[in-house]
Design an enzyme around this catalytic site. Structure first.
Site, mmCIF file in Angstrom:
data_model
loop_
_atom_site.group_PDB
_atom_site.id
_atom_site.type_symbol
_atom_site.label_atom_id
_atom_site.label_comp_id
_atom_site.label_asym_id
_atom_site.label_seq_id
_atom_site.Cartn_x
_atom_site.Cartn_y
_atom_site.Cartn_z
ATOM 1 N N ASP A 179 0.858 -1.185 0.000
ATOM 2 C CA ASP A 179 0.000 0.000 0.000
ATOM 3 C C ASP A 179 0.899 1.241 0.000
ATOM 4 O O ASP A 179 2.123 1.135 0.178
ATOM 5 C CB ASP A 179 -0.859 -0.050 1.271
ATOM 6 C CG ASP A 179 -1.907 1.042 1.331
ATOM 7 O OD1 ASP A 179 -2.286 1.592 0.281
ATOM 8 O OD2 ASP A 179 -2.363 1.356 2.462
ATOM 9 N N GLU A 203 2.700 5.031 -3.898
ATOM 10 C CA GLU A 203 2.675 5.986 -5.034
ATOM 11 C C GLU A 203 3.983 6.760 -5.161
ATOM 12 O O GLU A 203 4.340 7.072 -6.308
ATOM 13 C CB GLU A 203 1.492 6.944 -4.864
ATOM 14 C CG GLU A 203 0.136 6.288 -5.013
ATOM 15 C CD GLU A 203 -0.194 5.313 -3.877
ATOM 16 O OE1 GLU A 203 0.192 5.584 -2.730
ATOM 17 O OE2 GLU A 203 -0.818 4.288 -4.174
ATOM 18 N N ASP A 227 -8.902 3.380 -2.589
ATOM 19 C CA ASP A 227 -9.936 3.814 -1.648
ATOM 20 C C ASP A 227 -11.189 4.345 -2.328
ATOM 21 O O ASP A 227 -11.435 5.544 -2.394
ATOM 22 C CB ASP A 227 -9.355 4.870 -0.702
ATOM 23 C CG ASP A 227 -8.210 4.302 0.116
ATOM 24 O OD1 ASP A 227 -8.046 3.060 0.121
ATOM 25 O OD2 ASP A 227 -7.478 5.085 0.726
HETATM 26 O O1 MIG Z 1 -4.332 6.005 4.133
HETATM 27 O O2 MIG Z 1 -3.598 0.821 5.725
HETATM 28 O O3 MIG Z 1 -5.878 2.041 0.356
HETATM 29 O O4 MIG Z 1 -6.822 -0.164 1.760
HETATM 30 O O5 MIG Z 1 -6.836 0.001 4.557
HETATM 31 C C1 MIG Z 1 -4.871 4.822 4.568
HETATM 32 C C2 MIG Z 1 -4.774 1.547 5.859
HETATM 33 C C3 MIG Z 1 -3.861 3.744 4.343
HETATM 34 C C4 MIG Z 1 -4.954 2.926 2.378
HETATM 35 C C5 MIG Z 1 -5.387 1.705 1.635
HETATM 36 C C6 MIG Z 1 -6.400 0.978 2.439
HETATM 37 C C7 MIG Z 1 -5.845 0.617 3.794
HETATM 38 C C8 MIG Z 1 -5.377 1.884 4.501
HETATM 39 N N1 MIG Z 1 -4.422 2.585 3.681
#
Ligand code: MIG
Length: 759
Positions: free
Chosen positions: A414, A417, A488
């Site tokens: 995650d 980016e 998200d």
């Molecule tokens: O900014 O890890 O897209 O699936 O649950 C939130 C917490 C950070 C973003 C991900 C989301 C995940 C969440 N993450």
């Protein structure tokens, strides 16, 4: 742009064009694929998306064409391969033609003329009220290309963009972005940058892969209906023209270049349960227990950031999880795998081994002054591993041992980016591109790609199994390493609707293993939305219910008996179709064709499907027309040519027309193509509950043939021949021929043939 074409030379399959102001290279890679390379930024040609040489031996000709008598045009060079030709004109104007001489793709010659322009003062006035006005007219970029758009052209692909299937009339940007606001049609970028699109013409089709990792811009006829453009802030003008006879040919060409998804482990195609906020051993045990008691088949539970000790990657909080290893091995006994999130940001903390080791080895991104660059993410101040450096990828990959030893089965990347809480990373933060220093401006869009690569390679070395890596950020070619989800989304009907074109376009863009957060990540879902979402989600290759901390829980049992039984029905449907999904993954590995497909991929001459946003195909045999409108219990369905059968009632439909079909809350309209053979599995609570189950073949009326694939679903032995391949031929009238095409794996104990009568 570059003046007159002075002369050209040829070396092997590379044609060098010497223009007055610029040298340009055309590389004939295959009879259908030509690379156009203008070395604005680096002399050398390199790609983050393409591995190794893609050149195949092609015989092509170069002819000098003199201006024809009585015309004002000048001469040109004609490059002809067995499948297409390119006319090379002065001023770097290239026109691509199909084999039969149809003009497919021409450089635009006119002057730019935006459809709307307002003066700065008028814009100023409008903005005063808070409107975000964007009518600046045409924009020139340092690197760009402008091409003719014909009246009937439709444009598909471009990865995970919001909005509708056909991107014509819209503009987008490629800059991997983590923006928590609801993803609306007007969003220009999301998490992934996949600079590939397909132009479908009234007659003919082609693809363009614009391989540039800098911030890039695509304007598909919004500026002016007569042309489209793509460009970037920097880098080379480096694009591939991909020809072919059909849309599947173009997808095959693009995935030939950037790679195809390797076959996943079979369990990864099962159901996954997740939530940001499951934060203790008790919670996880409770969820696993409720899945069983609610009789929801499930293969994986995901561990979001709450499993870590203060959001430090490669740690597990021992106060909330007394013994992670036992928890995971207990899960394993119940057929449930654990998938853990791993973010890139490493907490700045003395004596934290990941931090200390990385600092000592110089593995984190730097400021131009040579200091380690610090921003903030979940753990607070954090540093960014420089995944473009092969040594960093190796180091990271070896550390994954922490997870494999605990019994973790897959990794979820995650925030890659990369996301940052203290403002965006400046463009000049120093990263590495393999063997040379690079900048954030150049690396940003491939940061997630490189992280996924590190994870894939590390996991493969440690386990020998097919790695299961989920990534949020992608670039072209990430399909070689990872599956992805669309980030998200929110519990909104518009986002359920968007899931269809978004997944279809991702599939066309080479990324087949994808899914949305079922029920929606942000905001609160409703029982009806949940019931409708699982009807779409059960067809996503990545089938995961996930939602955000701070939002209402959305496990399937929280919405009452009716929704639970609907939910179960569609999870069970998915489990019965697992052999079909697995076959589609095999097809994808071989041809690049995605699992979820827009109708236009197989019916490109049918103008009714060019803008079809609310139906999709799963493979070639299933057509899904889900309800994506609140309150609707009927819907309009278009069936393309041929005969189709209602999956549930077996009623026969003649294609090429619209029907109104019943779709009460428990019904997702699904249609099966005549002659289809659908391989199915018996009911199970997880994928390998029965160790070698029988195969069930649903054989639908009509003629057709089908290739079925079977292996251990786990490792790479199939690459050495450890698999079975069967050819089933449906000859109509309850007559099915079964032949083995390849023998290399345990046989099914039984193949049950189920002839389905049409009504
Ligand atoms: O900014 O890890 O897209 O699936 O649950 C939130 C917490 C950070 C973003 C991900 C989301 C995940 C969440 N993450």
């Amino acid at each position: 742009m570059f003046g007159k074409l002075l002369n050209h030379t040829q070396k092997g399959q590379v044609v060098t064009l010497h223009y007055e102001k610029q040298t340009v290279y055309l590389h004939v890679l295959t009879d259908r694929i030509i690379n156009v390379f203008v070395p604005f930024y680096t002399k050398e040609h390199r790609s983050k998306a393409i591995d190794g040489s893609k050149e195949q031996e092609v015989s092509f000709t170069l002819q000098e064409m003199t201006p024809s008598e009585g015309t004002s045009g000048s001469g040109y060079i004609m490059l002809t391969t067995p499948s297409l030709s390119c006319r090379i004109h002065d001023d770097f104007k290239l026109d691509f033609y199909g084999k039969d001489g149809t003009l497919l793709c021409a450089d635009y010659r006119g002057s730019r003329s935006p459809r709307f322009i307002l003066s700065e003062s008028a814009l100023e006035l409008i903005r005063q009220e808070g409107h975000d006005v964007n009518m600046a007219g045409s924009t020139d970029y340092p690197v760009q290309c402008v091409k003719v758009l014909d009246k009937e052209d439709c444009i598909y692909g471009l990865g995970d963009k919001t909005g509708v299937l056909n991107k014509r009339h819209y503009e987008y940007e490629n800059w991997n972005s983590d923006i928590p606001d609801p993803h609306e049609d007007s969003f220009k970028s999301l998490y992934k940058s996949i600079p590939f699109f397909i132009t479908l013409k009234q007659k003919g089709v082609y693809g363009i892969f614009y391989d540039n990792t800098f911030k890039s811009y695509f304007n598909f006829g919004k500026e002016n209906d007569g042309y489209y453009s793509f460009g970037s802030d920097s880098g080379n003008l480096d694009y591939y023209f991909i020809g072919g006879n059909t849309m599947p040919d173009i997808v095959a060409g693009y995935t030939y270049l950037t790679g195809r998804m390797p076959l996943p482990q079979k369990w990864t195609l099962g159901y996954h349960q997740s939530r940001w906020g499951y934060d203790s051993e008790e919670t996880f045990r409770d969820i696993a227990g409720k899945l069983k008691s609610s009789r929801i088949p499930c293969d994986a539970i995901h561990f979001d950031i709450d499993y870590m000790e203060r959001y430090k990657v490669f740690t597990w909080d021992t106060t909330r999880f007394a013994d992670a290893k036992t928890l995971l091995s207990d899960f394993k006994k119940q057929g449930i795998k654990a998938v853990t999130i791993i973010d890139p940001g490493v907490k700045v903390e003395k004596d934290y081994p990941m931090y200390e080791e990385g600092i000592a080895a110089d593995y984190y991104a730097k400021t131009p002054d040579g200091e380690t660059y610090v921003n903030a993410v979940w753990p607070g101040d954090a540093v960014y591993p420089d995944f473009g450096n092969p040594a960093v990828r190796k180091w990271w990959g070896e550390h994954l041992r922490f997870y494999t030893e605990l019994g973790v089965a897959g990794v979820w990347n995650d925030m890659n980016e990369p996301a940052s809480f203290n403002g965006p990373l400046p463009d000049d933060v120093v990263f590495t591109d393999e063997d040379r220093p690079s900048s954030h401006a150049e690396i940003h869009n491939v940061y997630g790609h490189n992280m996924a690569k590190a994870t894939y390679e590390g996991w493969k070395n440690l386990t020998g199994k097919r790695p299961f890596v989920i990534t949020r950020a992608c670039y072209s070619g990430s399909q070689k390493y990872a599956t992805a989800w669309t980030g998200d989304n929110q519990s909104l009907w518009t986002h359920l609707r968007m899931a269809i074109p978004q997944q279809c376009n991702l599939g066309l863009s080479g990324m087949p293993f994808i899914g949305t957060d079922i029920g929606g990540f942000g905001a609160d879902t409703t029982p009806e939305l949940m019931a409708r979402w699982v009807q779409v989600g059960c067809f996503s290759p990545l089938f995961r219910n996930h939602c955000a901390k701070g939002c209402m829980n959305q496990e399937p049992w929280l919405f009452g008996e009716e929704v639970l039984s609907i939910y179960r029905r569609y999870v069970e449907l998915r489990y019965s179709l697992l052999p079909y999904f697995y076959d589609l993954c095999r097809v994808c590995e071989q041809t690049g064709l995605p699992v979820i497909r827009p109708l236009v991929l197989h019916y490109e001459d049918d103008t009714n499907v060019r803008n079809m946003n609310d139906e999709f195909l799963v493979g070639e045999s299933l057509l899904v027309a889900p309800v994506v409108e609140q309150g609707a219990t009927k819907r309009l369905v278009y069936l393309p040519k041929g005969i189709w059968y209602d999956y549930w009632t077996h009623r026969e439909y003649q294609g090429g027309q619209y029907y109104i079909v019943d779709a009460p809350l428990d019904v997702c309209p699904i249609f099966v193509k005549a002659g289809a053979i659908i391989p199915k599995a018996p009911a199970q609570m997880y994928t390998d509950e029965i160790s070698n189950p029988e195969l069930i073949l649903d054989v639908w009326p009509g003629d057709g043939s089908y290739v079925h694939y079977q292996d251990n679903g786990e490792d790479f032995a199939y690459r050495d021949g450890a698999y079975n391949e069967y050819l089933f031929e449906n000859k109509g009238s309850n007559n099915l021929d079964i032949r083995k095409l390849h023998e290399g794996y345990t046989d099914y104990p039984e193949i049950k043939v189920n002839y389905i009568p049409g009504i």
